[in-house]
Design a protein around this motif. Structure first.
Motif: not given
Length: 1077
Positions: A515-524, A528-533, A553-558
């Motif tokens: 949740w944290l990675i998805g919420e603050y994905s712009e800072r990392v 973030a894509p590597d964690v999703l993979r 997380l997938a939806a936010k990164l997309c």
């Protein structure tokens, strides 16, 4: 050796060593382990049954001790009930006590057998020993059979009037049992509870309040008169009674007094701040004048009395008492005074762990609003290694609630040691507590975050997982201003978490990291894509909560990084589309339409970024005791944080204080009465006290009264009375009335001690009312004494001329036709002294004509032309004053004369007698005749059976007298009636209500109905709408008192009689007559 071996396998039923019952062989015979459970010769408790059936008291006592020991251990001894219940008639006090203890336990299970012994229990209610009386009542109330409800009610009413407070206490305990068995008895039980609440014995007070709480807690009006007494008795009542009383008084306090803290809440609102200081003084004056003036709060003296009397109980050894006082102060005391309970509650923390848990739960609730109370005792809440887990968690909760800027450093040092605890659950709770402290005190948020990040390298997986969850909440709660100042801080923490995500296996922690990675994905953006993979690979093996966060997380990164993650997102959504959990399948379909719209894009697709990346509200790390204040402290509902069965809501404070005068109790003035009877010197003072006139009239006769006083001192009583009578003729009317009243009271009290006790209350009341008395006092006084002596001797004699004469004054002979009820003329001689009410205020009974009712004894068809009717003449029988006088009317409806009509064989119950009528030689055709005969029913309702014979035939007939015909009128005045009615209370009193039809609502109609139902004499009454009647039974002269109280169209009938059968049946007859339409 064989004996020792057998001892190991002794009977589970008897639990008795071989030495006490005989040889080891006897135990072997009764031991189920010796031969098996299914043998036919196995007899359980055989030795105990034989001991109970024997004649030796020592063996019976030994057997009862063993049986009670079995019951105390929780073993089943119900099969011994028949053998035990037989010993309820034992004369040995110790055996009887143990039998009653056993019956109390098993009476409810063995109801049929217990019902057979009810007569024994009823006899035991009259036992001289108070323990036996109380035990009998306890057993009687334990038999849960609705049939015996009337017997239980009578027993409770009798026990309430018992001289022993222990028996009255037992009666109070029986009231809730009867109420649960038959709720329709509530009104009668409320009357009994009202009597118990007036009891001044400390032993009864707690039980009476418990009965009040279970039967009628809404009847707060019953407490008003007893409130101050309860407060003053509080210290001396037994401990569990104190708990009940304090809980009841807490509710009473919340309904009858104002909120002592209301001024604080009012003053804190709308206070002027600095910006209002530039107002002109004139405007301020105008606003002050326009605002209504608030009255300053003044605590009611009764409110203060309760708090003052309860305070010493904080030193009680009983934890429940201390807890009840603490909740009283918490809910009803001013804020400044609540702190006194803190020290007492801290003392309880040295008790057993069960007590600690309850006390800590209540302290945790109190610290939410009143932190300052327990701050000085902070160290008392430090966790000890010996504390059980539930106590540790509560202490942790309290420490977190008590945290402030001044003591947070001490608390954090303590919490750091708790994190290292081997108990994983306690360590996880400690990390949550650190997070709460960080969220409540902003100065230490950074320190706590750094400490939690260090904990992520802990070896314990549960500690790491809990740290991740708390860090996620703290990062979400941090204000945006601090993020702008230090933007890299979030990035570093998230990167650190992303690196550890493969090591953390707790689902909640993994979901928090995603949740944290998805919420603050712009800072990392690179991580973030590597964690999703990585998570896409293990999607199928993850828990449901983690799968949902992978989808998010997938939806936010997309949305933010579509180039790198679009295919990855499609892959994850396809996996979720066929997942077993329907929540995950639904989520994947929903996200697909938003994030990856096809040719037909939905209307919401263009708002996907705003939907997913909107600012989320920060979570609130609140105490789980935050909402428990809605329940009363110390209750089971508060402990469980859910409404328990039987919980009563604590009422809100009233906006306006109810009338405090309802708690005022008017004390009877006994001193003036005593002075007037013992010392005639103070008659002048008494005159001025009771007189309504001004002192001017008294001053005129001052000299005369002084001279009379000196004469009274020197002379005897008679000369004093004569001087007073002379003075009466000279003084004004008011003084004349008062002198004569004092004279009467002194004469009556000198006659006998018993008379003085009976007359004291009535004479005092009448003195206050100042009602005139006739001057012919002495001759009527002598008549009264003569008639009293004659009525006393009357019960001892069987048949005498004096008896007939005295009875003649009590009842008037009646003609064979309609009956004329006894009138005032027959009882006038007794009214002049003891009944001193004015004729204008006393309801004089008027003669009432009651039509006599005829009953058919023999039908003319069955009697071959002879028909016989009978009726009750209500006159004194010429054969015996104990007999009911009956008039027979014989009619010959045939064509031939009937000869030799007489009474044949008689079949009577023991104690009954029949006086035959003279033989009728001839009864001509078409003629009729009347004869009188008498039956002594011996005060029973059993029928008198006899044969009616003629020369040729014999007819078996029976006459069963209505209970109203088994009594004869008895002369009484109102004062004697009240005295005797007070003596005949409890089981001797029967009462009931009935609706009056319109035709029976007039006084004449009511009296006519009562006279129709019973042969009674009306007693003059000074009260409106209350009609009193008196009589005595013909058999043994037992007093029967009837009173009818009319209120609107409803009549309450009360019958007082030692013979319960007569009282019950007479009540039923009168009610049916009054309610007849």
């Amino acid at each position: 050796m064989s004996g020792n071996g057998l001892q190991l396998t002794t009977s589970y039923a008897n639990e008795k060593p071989p030495s006490s019952t005989g040889s080891a062989d006897a135990d072997l015979a009764t031991d189920p382990a010796s031969s098996g459970f299914f043998t036919t010769d196995f007899k359980r408790h055989e030795d105990l049954k034989s001991m109970l059936d024997g004649n030796k008291d020592n063996l019976k006592l030994e057997a009862m001790k063993r049986i009670i020991g079995m019951v105390a251990k929780g073993k089943d001894a119900s099969d011994l009930f028949p053998a035990v219940v037989k010993n309820v008639v034992s004369k040995n006090l110790e055996i009887k006590k143990l039998v009653y203890v056993y019956l109390t336990r098993y009476a409810e299970e063995q109801q049929d057998l217990a019902l057979l012994s009810i007569s024994t229990f009823q006899r035991a209610l009259k036992d001289p020993n108070q323990l036996i009386r109380a035990s009998a009542l306890r057993v009687l109330s334990s038999i849960r059979v609705p049939v015996i409800t009337p017997i239980m009610m009578l027993a409770i009413k009798e026990a309430v009037m018992d001289m022993s407070p222990y028996v009255r206490k037992t009666a109070a305990h029986a009231i809730p049992k009867l109420y649960s068995l038959d709720p329709e008895t509530k009104e009668q039980l409320i009357e009994v509870i009202e009597k118990l609440l007036g009891d001044k014995t400390t032993l009864v007070a707690g039980s009476a309040i418990q009965a009040f709480e279970e039967v009628c807690p809404e009847r707060i009006d019953l407490i008003h008169k007893n409130y101050r007494k309860m407060c003053n008795l509080l210290v001396d009542v037994e401990e569990w009674g104190q708990v009940v009383i304090i809980n009841m008084l807490t509710r009473y306090c919340r309904t009858q007094f104002l909120n002592p803290n209301q001024t604080d809440s009012i003053d804190d609102v709308d206070k002027p701040f600095y910006e209002d200081s530039d107002k002109s003084s004139e405007e301020e004056d105008e606003t002050k004048e326009s605002e209504p003036k608030k009255k300053p709060y003044v605590m009611d003296s009764d409110h203060r009395l309760l708090l003052r009397q309860a305070k010493p109980l904080l030193n009680s050894r009983n934890a429940a008492v201390v807890m009840s006082v603490a909740q009283l102060y918490h809910h009803c005391a001013p804020k400044a005074e609540v702190g006194v309970v803190a020290k007492a509650l801290i003392r309880l923390l040295r008790s057993h762990k069960e007590i600690q848990y309850v006390v800590l739960s209540n302290i945790a609730t109190m610290t939410i609003k009143r932190k300052g109370m327990f701050e000085p005792y902070l160290k008392s809440f430090y966790v000890r290694s010996s504390d059980p887990l539930h106590v540790k968690l509560l202490k942790l909760e309290i420490l977190t609630s008590l945290a402030t800027e001044t003591n947070i450093s001490t608390i954090l040092r303590e919490l750091q040691t708790y994190v290292l605890s081997p108990d994983k659950e306690f360590a996880a709770a400690t990390i949550q507590a650190i997070g709460r402290c960080a969220s409540n005190i902003s100065e230490i948020t950074d320190t706590c975050l750094n400490g939690l990040v260090h904990l992520m390298s802990n070896r314990d997986e549960s500690v790491v997982a809990e740290s991740v969850v708390v860090i996620k909440k703290l990062l979400q709660m941090r204000p945006t201003s601090s993020e702008k100042k230090r933007p890299s801080e979030h990035k570093d923490i998230i990167c650190h978490m992303a690196k550890m995500v493969e090591k953390i296996m707790v689902p909640m922690a993994r979901a928090s990291i995603l949740w944290l990675i998805g919420e603050y994905s712009e800072r990392v953006p690179k991580i973030a894509p590597d964690v999703l993979r990585k998570f896409a690979k293990s999607f199928i093996q993850e828990e449901d909560i983690v799968k949902l966060q992978i989808l998010n997380l997938a939806a936010k990164l997309c949305i933010t990084n579509q180039k790198q993650t679009k295919l990855l997102c499609q892959y994850v959504l396809n996996l979720a589309k066929y997942d077993q959990n329907y929540d995950i399948r639904d989520r994947s379909r929903f996200l697909r339409q938003l994030v990856l719209p096809g040719e037909k894009s939905s209307a919401l697709a263009k708002y996907a970024k705003k939907i997913f990346l909107a600012t989320k509200p920060a979570p609130v790390l609140a105490s789980k005791f935050q909402d428990r204040d809605q329940y009363q402290l110390g209750t089971l509902s508060h402990l469980l944080n859910t409404r328990a069965h039987g919980y009563q809501e604590l009422p809100e404070w009233p906006e306006e204080a109810p009338e405090p005068s309802v708690r005022n109790v008017e004390m009877p003035i006994w001193t003036e009465k005593k002075i007037s009877t013992k010392k005639k010197k103070n008659t002048a003072d008494l005159k001025s006290f009771y007189s309504e006139t001004e002192s001017s009239d008294e001053d005129d006769s001052d000299g005369e009264s002084q001279s009379d006083e000196s004469e009274e001192e020197d002379s005897e009583e008679e000369s004093g009375e004569e001087s007073e009578e002379e003075e009466d003729s000279e003084n004004d009317e008011n003084e004349e009335e008062e002198e004569s009243e004092e004279e009467v009271s002194s004469k009556e009290e000198d006659s006998s001690e018993e008379d003085s006790e009976e007359e004291e209350s009535s004479s005092e009341e009448e003195v206050v009312q100042k009602k005139p008395v006739k001057k012919e006092i002495k001759p009527e006084k002598s008549k009264l004494k003569e008639e009293k002596s004659s009525t006393k001797n009357q019960s001892d004699l069987l048949l005498d001329l004096d008896d007939l004469g005295s009875l003649g004054t009590g009842s008037t002979p009646v003609t064979p036709g309609d009956m004329l009820t006894p009138t005032m003329a027959s009882s006038m001689s007794n009214l002049s002294i003891s009944d001193r009410a004015s004729p204008t205020n006393v309801a004089m009974p008027q003669p009432v004509i009651v039509p006599s009712k005829s009953y058919e004894l023999l039908n003319r068809i069955k009697g071959n032309g002879l028909s016989v009717e009978y009726k009750y003449t209500r006159s004194i029988s010429i054969f015996s004053p104990k007999m009911v006088s009956i008039e027979l009317t014989l009619t010959n409806s045939g064509d031939t004369p009937i000869t030799n009509i007489s009474m044949g064989d008689k079949k009577l119950q023991p104690g009954m007698e029949v006086q035959e009528f003279p033989e009728i030689a001839t009864l001509g055709a078409g003629s009729s005749t009347s004869v009188l005969f008498g039956i002594n029913y011996n005060d029973t309702t059993q029928p008198a059976m006899f044969d009616l014979c003629t020369q040729d035939q014999k007819y078996s007939v029976n006459i069963s007298a209505p209970v109203g015909e088994l009594v004869q009128p008895y002369t009484m005045n109102e004062s004697d009636f009240r005295t005797q009615q007070g003596k005949l209370g409890g089981m001797n009193e029967n009462s009931g209500s009935t609706d009056l039809p319109e035709k029976n609502q007039s006084p004449k109609a009511i009296c006519s109905c009562v006279h129709t139902a019973a042969n009674v004499l009306q007693v003059p009454s000074s009260e409106e709408n209350i009609y009193r009647f008196s009589a005595k039974t013909l058999g043994d002269g037992t007093l029967v008192l009837v009173s009818v109280k009319v209120k609107e169209s409803k009549a309450t009938v009360t019958v007082n009689c030692e013979k319960m059968v007569i009282g019950t049946m007479l009540l039923k007859d009168i009610k049916s007559t009054l309610g007849k339409k």
